[in-house]
Structures are given as C-alpha cells and as structure tokens.
Design a protein around this motif. Structure first.
Motif, PDB file in Angstrom:
ATOM      1  N   GLY A 219     -52.993   9.267  97.558  1.00 27.37           N
ATOM      2  CA  GLY A 219     -53.887   8.148  97.306  1.00 27.37           C
ATOM      3  C   GLY A 219     -53.249   7.026  96.525  1.00 27.37           C
ATOM      4  O   GLY A 219     -53.852   5.959  96.362  1.00 27.37           O
ATOM      5  N   THR A 220     -52.027   7.244  96.024  1.00 29.48           N
ATOM      6  CA  THR A 220     -51.354   6.205  95.228  1.00 29.48           C
ATOM      7  C   THR A 220     -50.114   5.646  95.901  1.00 29.48           C
ATOM      8  O   THR A 220     -49.580   4.635  95.445  1.00 29.48           O
ATOM      9  CB  THR A 220     -50.945   6.751  93.851  1.00 29.48           C
ATOM     10  OG1 THR A 220     -49.840   7.667  93.990  1.00 29.48           O
ATOM     11  CG2 THR A 220     -52.107   7.443  93.160  1.00 29.48           C
ATOM     12  N   PHE A 221     -49.647   6.287  96.973  1.00 29.16           N
ATOM     13  CA  PHE A 221     -48.371   5.889  97.562  1.00 29.16           C
ATOM     14  C   PHE A 221     -48.418   4.473  98.118  1.00 29.16           C
ATOM     15  O   PHE A 221     -49.382   4.066  98.761  1.00 29.16           O
ATOM     16  CB  PHE A 221     -47.964   6.868  98.670  1.00 29.16           C
ATOM     17  CG  PHE A 221     -47.755   8.270  98.166  1.00 29.16           C
ATOM     18  CD1 PHE A 221     -46.893   8.531  97.115  1.00 29.16           C
ATOM     19  CD2 PHE A 221     -48.434   9.336  98.741  1.00 29.16           C
ATOM     20  CE1 PHE A 221     -46.698   9.814  96.647  1.00 29.16           C
ATOM     21  CE2 PHE A 221     -48.248  10.623  98.287  1.00 29.16           C
ATOM     22  CZ  PHE A 221     -47.380  10.867  97.234  1.00 29.16           C
ATOM     23  N   PRO A 226     -45.823   5.794  93.593  1.00 31.87           N
ATOM     24  CA  PRO A 226     -44.481   5.679  94.175  1.00 31.87           C
ATOM     25  C   PRO A 226     -44.516   5.134  95.598  1.00 31.87           C
ATOM     26  O   PRO A 226     -45.527   5.244  96.310  1.00 31.87           O
ATOM     27  CB  PRO A 226     -43.978   7.134  94.169  1.00 31.87           C
ATOM     28  CG  PRO A 226     -44.880   7.869  93.230  1.00 31.87           C
ATOM     29  CD  PRO A 226     -46.193   7.181  93.303  1.00 31.87           C
ATOM     30  N   GLY A 227     -43.393   4.584  96.017  1.00 30.24           N
ATOM     31  CA  GLY A 227     -43.215   4.272  97.424  1.00 30.24           C
ATOM     32  C   GLY A 227     -42.963   5.567  98.190  1.00 30.24           C
ATOM     33  O   GLY A 227     -42.363   6.511  97.655  1.00 30.24           O
ATOM     34  N   LEU A 228     -43.421   5.620  99.425  1.00 30.74           N
ATOM     35  CA  LEU A 228     -43.240   6.823 100.246  1.00 30.74           C
ATOM     36  C   LEU A 228     -42.843   6.385 101.649  1.00 30.74           C
ATOM     37  O   LEU A 228     -43.579   5.633 102.298  1.00 30.74           O
ATOM     38  CB  LEU A 228     -44.514   7.658 100.283  1.00 30.74           C
ATOM     39  CG  LEU A 228     -44.447   8.972 101.070  1.00 30.74           C
ATOM     40  CD1 LEU A 228     -43.427   9.935 100.454  1.00 30.74           C
ATOM     41  CD2 LEU A 228     -45.834   9.650 101.120  1.00 30.74           C
ATOM     42  N   VAL A 229     -41.682   6.849 102.111  1.00 29.66           N
ATOM     43  CA  VAL A 229     -41.131   6.433 103.396  1.00 29.66           C
ATOM     44  C   VAL A 229     -40.929   7.641 104.287  1.00 29.66           C
ATOM     45  O   VAL A 229     -40.253   8.606 103.912  1.00 29.66           O
ATOM     46  CB  VAL A 229     -39.785   5.698 103.212  1.00 29.66           C
ATOM     47  CG1 VAL A 229     -39.231   5.262 104.568  1.00 29.66           C
ATOM     48  CG2 VAL A 229     -39.947   4.498 102.288  1.00 29.66           C
ATOM     49  N   ASP A 230     -41.512   7.575 105.480  1.00 26.76           N
ATOM     50  CA  ASP A 230     -41.300   8.571 106.526  1.00 26.76           C
ATOM     51  C   ASP A 230     -40.177   8.043 107.402  1.00 26.76           C
ATOM     52  O   ASP A 230     -40.299   6.979 108.019  1.00 26.76           O
ATOM     53  CB  ASP A 230     -42.583   8.745 107.340  1.00 26.76           C
ATOM     54  CG  ASP A 230     -42.497   9.858 108.374  1.00 26.76           C
ATOM     55  OD1 ASP A 230     -41.486   9.924 109.100  1.00 26.76           O
ATOM     56  OD2 ASP A 230     -43.470  10.637 108.487  1.00 26.76           O
ATOM     57  N   THR A 294     -40.187   4.134  91.710  1.00 28.74           N
ATOM     58  CA  THR A 294     -39.782   5.369  92.388  1.00 28.74           C
ATOM     59  C   THR A 294     -40.079   5.263  93.878  1.00 28.74           C
ATOM     60  O   THR A 294     -41.167   4.833  94.272  1.00 28.74           O
ATOM     61  CB  THR A 294     -40.525   6.578  91.803  1.00 28.74           C
ATOM     62  OG1 THR A 294     -40.208   6.696  90.415  1.00 28.74           O
ATOM     63  CG2 THR A 294     -40.134   7.860  92.525  1.00 28.74           C
ATOM     64  N   VAL A 295     -39.122   5.661  94.707  1.00 28.71           N
ATOM     65  CA  VAL A 295     -39.316   5.706  96.155  1.00 28.71           C
ATOM     66  C   VAL A 295     -38.938   7.103  96.637  1.00 28.71           C
ATOM     67  O   VAL A 295     -37.856   7.609  96.319  1.00 28.71           O
ATOM     68  CB  VAL A 295     -38.459   4.658  96.878  1.00 28.71           C
ATOM     69  CG1 VAL A 295     -38.642   4.771  98.397  1.00 28.71           C
ATOM     70  CG2 VAL A 295     -38.819   3.240  96.418  1.00 28.71           C
ATOM     71  N   VAL A 296     -39.825   7.730  97.411  1.00 28.81           N
ATOM     72  CA  VAL A 296     -39.591   9.058  97.973  1.00 28.81           C
ATOM     73  C   VAL A 296     -39.400   8.919  99.479  1.00 28.81           C
ATOM     74  O   VAL A 296     -40.137   8.180 100.140  1.00 28.81           O
ATOM     75  CB  VAL A 296     -40.768  10.005  97.682  1.00 28.81           C
ATOM     76  CG1 VAL A 296     -40.530  11.370  98.329  1.00 28.81           C
ATOM     77  CG2 VAL A 296     -40.971  10.147  96.173  1.00 28.81           C
ATOM     78  N   VAL A 297     -38.413   9.620 100.022  1.00 29.39           N
ATOM     79  CA  VAL A 297     -38.150   9.597 101.462  1.00 29.39           C
ATOM     80  C   VAL A 297     -38.260  11.009 102.014  1.00 29.39           C
ATOM     81  O   VAL A 297     -37.890  11.978 101.354  1.00 29.39           O
ATOM     82  CB  VAL A 297     -36.770   8.999 101.770  1.00 29.39           C
ATOM     83  CG1 VAL A 297     -36.708   7.535 101.344  1.00 29.39           C
ATOM     84  CG2 VAL A 297     -35.649   9.770 101.076  1.00 29.39           C
ATOM     85  N   GLY A 316     -29.343  -1.178  95.660  1.00 29.23           N
ATOM     86  CA  GLY A 316     -29.843  -1.455  94.328  1.00 29.23           C
ATOM     87  C   GLY A 316     -31.170  -0.847  93.938  1.00 29.23           C
ATOM     88  O   GLY A 316     -31.677  -1.155  92.853  1.00 29.23           O
ATOM     89  N   PHE A 317     -31.732   0.047  94.762  1.00 27.41           N
ATOM     90  CA  PHE A 317     -32.955   0.731  94.337  1.00 27.41           C
ATOM     91  C   PHE A 317     -32.592   1.747  93.261  1.00 27.41           C
ATOM     92  O   PHE A 317     -31.616   2.475  93.380  1.00 27.41           O
ATOM     93  CB  PHE A 317     -33.628   1.412  95.528  1.00 27.41           C
ATOM     94  CG  PHE A 317     -34.438   0.468  96.371  1.00 27.41           C
ATOM     95  CD1 PHE A 317     -35.824   0.508  96.338  1.00 27.41           C
ATOM     96  CD2 PHE A 317     -33.824  -0.473  97.179  1.00 27.41           C
ATOM     97  CE1 PHE A 317     -36.587  -0.368  97.108  1.00 27.41           C
ATOM     98  CE2 PHE A 317     -34.562  -1.349  97.950  1.00 27.41           C
ATOM     99  CZ  PHE A 317     -35.948  -1.308  97.919  1.00 27.41           C
ATOM    100  N   GLU A 318     -33.391   1.787  92.215  1.00 34.20           N
ATOM    101  CA  GLU A 318     -32.998   2.514  91.013  1.00 34.20           C
ATOM    102  C   GLU A 318     -33.376   3.998  91.009  1.00 34.20           C
ATOM    103  O   GLU A 318     -32.686   4.813  90.411  1.00 34.20           O
ATOM    104  CB  GLU A 318     -33.627   1.830  89.784  1.00 34.20           C
ATOM    105  CG  GLU A 318     -33.153   0.395  89.577  1.00 34.20           C
ATOM    106  CD  GLU A 318     -33.855  -0.284  88.413  1.00 34.20           C
ATOM    107  OE1 GLU A 318     -34.644   0.396  87.721  1.00 34.20           O
ATOM    108  OE2 GLU A 318     -33.625  -1.481  88.194  1.00 34.20           O
TER     109      GLU A 318
END
Length: 369
Positions: A219-221, A226-230, A294-297, A316-318
């Motif tokens: 519900g927060t992505f 955080p970012g969430l990438v499929d 934060t980004v999750v893949v 440059g993503f941290e």
C-alpha cells in the motif's frame, strides 16, 4: 596474486605441460599485432579504421569504454591499465570459459552464487554457500574484483550482487562490452593451481529484502514508501492469460501491488550498458523513482533483477535492494495469501528498448551475460 583455478569443473582442457593455462598464440598474437598497429591512442585507432575501412580490436575496446559519472561499469582500457590490481571473474558457463577467456580469469560456479536459504521471513541469499564459492577460487573480502561475461547481462550482475550481499570490502566492477570488447591477452583450458582461501562474509542485509518485509509495506510502494520495480517482461507483469511469458510453476500470476513494470532488458544495448542518460530518463523521469529513497527490484527468480540493481547503483541511486525470493516465492506462498496478494488490474508498465548480446548456451535464464 595466486595462480588462477577452476575447481570442480572436472574436465581438463588445453592446459600446458606445466599445469598452467594455455595462451592461444594465433588469436592473442593477432590481437596484439592489431592493437599495436592501431596506434597508441584511441584517436589514432579511430582514424586508422576510418581510412582502412576496417574495425580493429582497439576500436572495439574504445567503443566499450565508459565515461562520465558512472559507477561500477568500466571499459577494456580501464582493465588493461589495472589488470594486475584486480581479481577477474568469468560469469559464463564452464564450456565457454575453457574455450577462451581473459588470461588469468577465474570462474565461480553460478549455482552456488544464486543459492538461497529459508528463514521465517522468507528466502534470503545463502551467505555461507556464496562465501565458500568465492573462497574456493581464492577471492578474499578485500580484493578488488572485476566481473565479465559475453555481455553485461544478468549472470554478470548476479555475480556482482553476490559479492555485494556478502559485504565485500573491495571494489566490484563489471566489464562493459564483455569478452568481445577485450583486446588483451587471452587464455584457454582449465587451471587447478589457485589455493582456496576462507572467505569470511559480513552479510550486507541492506542489499536485499524478504517476503515479510514487503508484506509489511503493502500500500506504500511508489507512493509514500519504497519504490518497487518488477523487472519481468510486461506479459508476465500483467499476468496475461495464455502468454508464454507466464511461469507454469507459479500458482498465481500478476505482480506485487503497487509495483511498476520496467523490463530489465532496457538496461542493455547489445553487449554494453545502455547510454547512462537514457537510463536516467527511464528510471527517474518515466518510472518516477526517487534516487535518494529505497528502491526494491524483483523478478521471477533472483538473477534478472540484479541487472536493474547494478544499473540503478551505477547511475547514482543510493539504496537499491533485491527481493531474493522473487515473484516465484510470493505467488506460491502457502497459508495466508491475503497477506501476500497478487495484482493485475492496477498496472503501470514503462516501455523499454534493449537487446542482449551473447549467449552461453545455459538455457536456464532469460539472459546469460
């Protein structure tokens, strides 16, 4: 640096009589002569190629050099200047490794560096098994490492991620252009003379997330969280009925709620990384990811997502993390599936353009690097 080795291959290739790897004289001599004839500078090589209407190995190497503010990816010229200071790892399969490789390269068994262990929160990288695999080929935690394959595909990036997950203290780099861009010395055959070492891991748990970590943030992505990438192909992300892209082993199809779909192949242009400016436009502008957050893949497995993991870090993503359990774990969870829902209706797919050069013939993954 210890001599190189490929323990566990079980097949002896064209090793020399003294037990060291062979240096294929015709190929390496030809490359060496062409490199010398091309001139001492990239400008001279380019000029000569234009006049002669041919492309030399030096031209190819120059095309794969990496400039600008890009981390982790380096070109053949960088490796030529630093070859004695880095451990070179080959991410391809054993057969390709024996046929031809960068001289002195070592090969880590790929199955070992993709291994996972089960925890109460879900699957995570098996740090002990991964550390043992690197230790077997003489890699120490403070070694500077360069990884290469046939391209910059997901086998290369998974090897880099495996080191990152161990908390590797040395630098971790990937060779832009893969083996075809290298115009230095080559070797063939097996090596058996590296002394294994004990790799003491210091697991970097911030490099990955678990199934329960994700469930707690539903519900927060791509909103307040955080970012969430499929990273899968769009048909898999959408759960398109009847599509060949759907994994038949999965009980459910679709994607994690809130995830944006960005197929990982957009990271690669042939054997090289996509031009960095295009990558920034893809992930920051079109996918609207926050480079400071934060980004999750994730993907079906724990291999392909590492391409996006390393690419985002390079531009440059941290804080980039891999869901090591992947959609395969999420879709097939037993018990309270309401806590691990799958979505198909609300979908955001960012179109990508990319192609992956090179193939090691493994057939196990969508890209072999």
């Amino acid at each position: 640096m210890a001599p190189d080795s490929t323990p566990g291959d079980g097949t002896v290739g064209d090793a020399g009589s003294d037990g060291t790897e062979s240096d294929p004289a015709p190929a390496s001599t030809r490359r060496g002569l062409l490199r010398a004839a091309a001139g001492a500078t990239v400008a001279g090589a380019a000029s000569a190629a234009g006049c002669l209407g041919v492309t030399t190995p030096a031209d190819v190497a120059a095309q794969n050099d990496v400039g600008g503010n890009v981390a982790h990816f380096v070109g053949p010229s960088w490796l030529a200047d630093n070859r004695d200071d880095v451990v070179v790892l080959d991410a391809r399969d054993p057969e390709r490794f024996r046929e031809e490789r960068i001289y002195g390269a070592r090969r880590v068994p790929f199955d070992a560096i993709t291994s996972r262990e089960s925890t109460d929160s879900g699957l995570v990288p098996d740090a002990e098994a991964i550390a043992d695999a690197f230790g077997e080929v003489g890699v120490l935690p403070d070694d500077d490492v360069l990884v290469y394959g046939a391209s910059v595909g997901s086998r290369v990036t998974r090897t880099a991620f495996a080191l990152g997950a161990l908390g590797h203290a040395g630098s971790i780099r990937a060779l832009n252009g893969g083996l075809s861009g290298w115009n230095g010395r080559l070797g063939t055959g097996d090596r058996d003379r590296i002394t294994p070492v004990e790799y003491e891991p210091d697991p970097a748990e911030s490099a990955w997330v678990t199934r329960d970590w994700l469930a707690e943030r539903l519900g927060t992505f791509n909103g307040d969280g955080p970012g969430l990438v499929d990273v899968r192909i769009p048909e898999a992300y959408l759960g398109a009925p009847g599509s060949d892209a759907l994994d038949p082993d999965n009980d459910r199809h679709g994607h994690l709620p809130g995830a944006v779909g960005v197929h990982w192949v957009g990271n690669v242009a042939g054997r090289r990384m996509t031009e960095p400016g295009r990558l920034v436009g893809l992930y920051e502008n079109r996918a609207e990811l926050d480079r400071a957050g934060t980004v999750v893949v994730y993907g079906d497995d724990n291999v392909d997502p590492t391409s996006t993991w390393l690419t985002l870090r390079a531009i440059g993503f941290e804080d980039v993390r891999v869901y090591d359990g992947g959609f395969g774990e999420w879709a097939n969870v037993e018990g309270d599936r309401g806590r691990y829902p799958v979505e198909t209706k609300t979908s955001v797919v960012v179109e990508t353009e990319g192609s992956v050069g090179g193939d090691d013939g493994s057939g196990d993954f969508s890209c072999t690097g």
